[in-house]
Enzyme design. Structure first.
Site, PDB file in Angstrom:
ATOM      1  N   HIS A   1      -7.969  -3.038  -7.517  1.00  0.00           N
ATOM      2  CA  HIS A   1      -7.659  -2.366  -6.241  1.00  0.00           C
ATOM      3  C   HIS A   1      -8.906  -2.304  -5.359  1.00  0.00           C
ATOM      4  O   HIS A   1      -9.672  -1.341  -5.421  1.00  0.00           O
ATOM      5  CB  HIS A   1      -7.139  -0.957  -6.531  1.00  0.00           C
ATOM      6  CG  HIS A   1      -6.376  -0.344  -5.387  1.00  0.00           C
ATOM      7  ND1 HIS A   1      -5.143  -0.806  -4.975  1.00  0.00           N
ATOM      8  CD2 HIS A   1      -6.678   0.682  -4.561  1.00  0.00           C
ATOM      9  CE1 HIS A   1      -4.720  -0.078  -3.962  1.00  0.00           C
ATOM     10  NE2 HIS A   1      -5.641   0.835  -3.694  1.00  0.00           N
TER      11      HIS A   1
ATOM     12  N   ARG B   1       0.800  -1.227   0.000  1.00  0.00           N
ATOM     13  CA  ARG B   1       0.000   0.000   0.000  1.00  0.00           C
ATOM     14  C   ARG B   1       0.835   1.282   0.000  1.00  0.00           C
ATOM     15  O   ARG B   1       0.694   2.112  -0.877  1.00  0.00           O
ATOM     16  CB  ARG B   1      -0.934   0.011   1.214  1.00  0.00           C
ATOM     17  CG  ARG B   1      -2.083   0.981   1.034  1.00  0.00           C
ATOM     18  CD  ARG B   1      -2.935   1.114   2.266  1.00  0.00           C
ATOM     19  NE  ARG B   1      -3.450  -0.134   2.774  1.00  0.00           N
ATOM     20  CZ  ARG B   1      -4.192  -0.231   3.883  1.00  0.00           C
ATOM     21  NH1 ARG B   1      -4.467   0.846   4.572  1.00  0.00           N
ATOM     22  NH2 ARG B   1      -4.631  -1.384   4.308  1.00  0.00           N
TER      23      ARG B   1
ATOM     24  N   TYR C   1     -16.872  14.658 -12.968  1.00  0.00           N
ATOM     25  CA  TYR C   1     -16.704  15.809 -13.865  1.00  0.00           C
ATOM     26  C   TYR C   1     -15.388  15.768 -14.648  1.00  0.00           C
ATOM     27  O   TYR C   1     -15.311  16.280 -15.752  1.00  0.00           O
ATOM     28  CB  TYR C   1     -16.734  17.122 -13.064  1.00  0.00           C
ATOM     29  CG  TYR C   1     -18.006  17.328 -12.281  1.00  0.00           C
ATOM     30  CD1 TYR C   1     -19.243  17.397 -12.923  1.00  0.00           C
ATOM     31  CD2 TYR C   1     -17.988  17.443 -10.894  1.00  0.00           C
ATOM     32  CE1 TYR C   1     -20.404  17.576 -12.203  1.00  0.00           C
ATOM     33  CE2 TYR C   1     -19.152  17.629 -10.166  1.00  0.00           C
ATOM     34  CZ  TYR C   1     -20.362  17.697 -10.823  1.00  0.00           C
ATOM     35  OH  TYR C   1     -21.508  17.874 -10.117  1.00  0.00           O
TER      36      TYR C   1
END
Length: 747
Positions: free
Chosen positions: A77, A31, A121
């Site tokens: 993931h 990680r 967006y």
């Protein structure tokens, strides 16, 4: 008892230890830390690979980030979407990365700390650099693939990155018990250092630093401790001092302004706003009077923070003040920690380059082995077709005389002619001599008739010659270190030529920033605080002119020096300090500032018991009294400390301070309880204790009674107290011993 019902007894601490170590290792390896080979954390690697798989290349249209994030989360993931999107955003921010890996379209945040727009967006695609230097050759078996979290997909264990990404883009990550912090570097310099190492693997870190001058931050700035860099690059740990770039501009009328055009890398985000506040704070606290106006004129063109100065300002001293008192000079802590050979390791500059070069040779070996195998296959097929063209009439005869593809194949490969009709015996004999390979036989059986045209046969022969050249080249690369090194260096040169850019961060040795603070003129002032906790200071003459109004409107009035400190003792047993200079100084009618704003005192949690000047307290003794009847005397010097808040006394459970007063040896003390008991005794009977002591019992209290007031007066003087409506003459009370019951008043 069956095996399913067996109870396994284990030591709880051992189980917790094992579980925590497993968790820590998963955070470290899977990680938070980058791999030394590709310089990427798992989330970055998976996001880039997913974009590659989705076909979002640099020359294709942008795709919504929500699509990329969702796909990455579903396939590779299995963590929160925010962590994936944040990683994607950072890879697209040119002010954070040495080379951006993702080409973002839309609002991807700003250097001033504005966050990116929501992923629904924004749009993104891979940058050309990423496509060519990070993801090419994935189809040539250059890296291992492993199963994803649910074993439904395959993902690369590491990306075939051709440039030392760990150095170019740096890394930041907090794991369990360790953290990594690697600065960004210049692509050209790092490539030159890699080539130097490949030519001489005995090269020292000092020699490598002829190429890698130091970090190259995307925000520019100046590294001012050049001499420390060698040790940092040798050990992989240390502190880099960075300063912003400050330029002086002349204005009309002899005025000047300081313009900050580059900021330290550590100031990215909210640091710019904090810097502006810090400068405003220096002006407000009168640390400097040279700054007239501050404005942030930064735009897409770059950073531009303007400090307008008054005429005749000491520019150099002001610059040094900004370096010393704000984050315009900051420290970047380096800890070059990465996962190497499956375990976390702190690496110096040479070790990172060494790992990178080893990885490049591994990639090149696997790539050219794959290419060689393909060329050998091609060569085999081409030789079969060329040979077939020479005996094409015989092959046509075999095909026309065969009852099945199996018979034709058997004849071409093994020369078996049993089930095939031939026109002549000679043809049968010639067919029996054929020994094509399986692959060649397949190619012959699939060959189209137009391939027999003369020009096509010539093209086949030219192709065969090309194939032989490729085979010779690939074998040379695989068998000779120098040939493989040459190929790797040529690729690096190509990347350097196309993507290299000039260094942005200057590297130098600068002197420690030293500035002289203007000494404040010492003067006596009057501290005033009203009952709402608003405090200010005024000139002594201002107080004298408005004495009557000041005394009636304020709860505390203290004469003190403007360089001194005011102490506040509270019912919770704490003492808070306030610098007099931190309080507003000025007009009598100014409201002042809440005492909570300039000290650690919290009006919602504690009550003031006494407010005094620290200097006046130095030569005095203080009498402490609590509602449970505990009393003590403490030397005033015990409170001469630098801390803003200290424990002024120790309290028992559910006790509170009710009084703190300056006491002298020849005074008498009178303790008054809520129940109306009064006890008078000489103050000299109260023992002296340290501030950390509880004290002694001053009075035996009745059940549910508590101490309410403490009076001090000189013997032989008149002193009055009150209980209910009745006035008590304290000096007429019988003198008793400390720790007795006292006398009851009928109020």
């Amino acid at each position: 008892m069956s095996s399913e019902q067996q109870i396994i007894r284990t030591e709880y601490s051992d189980l917790m230890k094992k579980s925590y170590i497993d968790y820590a290792m998963s955070v470290i390896i899977a990680r938070a830390l980058p791999d030394v080979r590709d310089g990427l954390k798992p989330v970055q690697r998976r996001t880039l690979y997913d974009m590659h798989e989705l076909g979002i290349r640099y020359d294709r249209p942008y795709r919504k980030c929500a699509r990329i994030v969702g796909d990455t989360m579903g396939k590779y993931h299995p963590h929160g979407d925010s962590s994936i999107y944040e990683a994607l955003v950072v890879m697209a921010q040119e002010f954070k990365k040495g080379m951006i890996l993702v080409d973002g379209h839309g609002n991807f945040g700003s250097i001033e700390g504005d966050g990116a727009a929501a992923m629904r967006y924004t749009e993104a695609r891979l940058s050309k650099f990423t496509q060519e230097a990070y993801l090419s050759d994935l189809d040539k078996n250059v890296v291992d693939f492993g199963p994803n979290f649910d074993e439904t997909e395959k993902e690369p264990v590491v990306l075939p990155v051709r440039v030392p990404n760990l150095l170019i883009n740096g890394a930041e990550g907090i794991a369990v018990g360790m953290a990594t912090s690697i600065p960004t570097h210049n692509l050209c310099e790092v490539i030159d250092a890699v080539k130097a190492y490949m030519k001489n693997d005995e090269i020292s870190t000092k020699q490598l630093m002829r190429f890698v001058k130091g970090p190259d931050f995307p925000t520019g700035g100046i590294v001012v401790n050049k001499d420390d860099l060698l040790n940092i690059y040798e050990t992989g740990q240390g502190k880099i001092k960075i300063r912003g770039k400050v330029e002086t501009e002349e204005l009309k009328g002899g005025k000047k302004q300081l313009v900050i055009t580059e900021i330290p890398y550590t100031m990215i985000g909210s640091g710019i706003g904090k810097f502006l506040n810090d400068v405003a704070g220096l002006v407000e606290s009168k640390k400097t009077t040279d700054i007239v106006d501050i404005s942030n004129q930064s735009s897409k063109e770059g950073i531009r923070i303007v400090l307008e100065l008054k005429k005749g300002a000491d520019v150099e001293n002001l610059k040094n003040m900004l370096y010393k008192k704000t984050r315009l000079e900051d420290t970047f802590g380096v800890n070059m920690l990465a996962v190497a050979n499956g375990r976390p390791e702190t690496l110096g500059l040479k070790a990172v380059i060494e790992h990178h070069v080893d990885f490049q040779f591994e990639l090149a070996t696997r790539k050219y082995k794959t290419l060689l195998a393909k060329e050998l296959e091609r060569k085999e097929v081409q030789e079969g077709l060329i040979k077939a063209c020479d005996v094409i009439d015989l092959i046509i005869e075999i095909l026309r005389g065969s009852k099945s593809v199996k018979d034709a194949r058997n004849c071409l490969v093994n020369g078996v002619t049993d089930n095939i009709k031939f026109k002549t015996g000679i043809s049968r004999k010639m067919a029996a001599m054929l020994r094509f390979t399986e692959r060649q036989a397949t190619a012959i059986l699939e060959m189209r008739l137009y391939k027999l045209i003369g020009l096509e046969i010539e093209a086949l022969q030219r192709e065969h010659e090309e194939t032989l050249k490729h085979i010779a080249r690939y074998e040379d690369i695989l068998n000779n270190y120098d040939s493989m090194a040459q190929v790797i260096m040529e690729e690096l040169d190509d990347f350097r030529k196309e993507y290299g850019r000039k260094r942005r961060t200057a590297i130098e040795n600068a002197e420690e920033a030293v500035f002289e603070e203007k000494k404040i003129e010492e003067q006596e002032v009057v501290f005033m605080m009203d009952r709402f906790g608003y405090a200010k200071t005024v000139d002594v003459s201002v107080y004298e002119r408005n004495r009557e109004a000041a005394d009636s409107e304020n709860k505390y009035i203290i004469h003190c020096m403007n360089t001194g400190r005011i102490c506040i003792f509270t019912d919770t047993g704490k003492m808070h300090q306030i610098k007099v200079l931190d309080l507003p100084y000025g007009k009598f009618r100014d409201k002042g500032t809440p005492i909570d704003n300039v000290s650690n005192y919290a009006s919602a949690q504690e009550q003031m018991v006494m407010v005094c000047d620290m200097e006046q307290m130095r030569y005095a003794k203080l009498l402490f009294a609590t509602k449970q009847g505990m009393i003590k005397r403490v030397e005033g010097t015990e409170f001469q400390v630098a801390k803003r808040t200290i424990g002024a006394t120790k309290l028992q459970e559910e006790d509170a301070v009710i009084s703190v007063q300056v006491v002298t040896e020849n005074q008498h003390a009178v303790l008054q309880t809520k129940g109306g008991y009064f006890l008078r005794f000489p103050a000299s009977e109260i023992p002296e204790k340290k501030k950390g002591a509880v004290g002694v019992r001053g009075m035996k209290l009745q059940k549910k009674d508590e101490l309410e007031l403490v009076y001090l007066f000189e013997e032989g003087t008149e002193a009055k107290g009150k209980f209910g409506e009745k006035e008590i003459m304290l000096n007429r009370l019988k003198v008793a011993k400390r720790d007795s019951i006292g006398t009851k008043s009928r109020g």
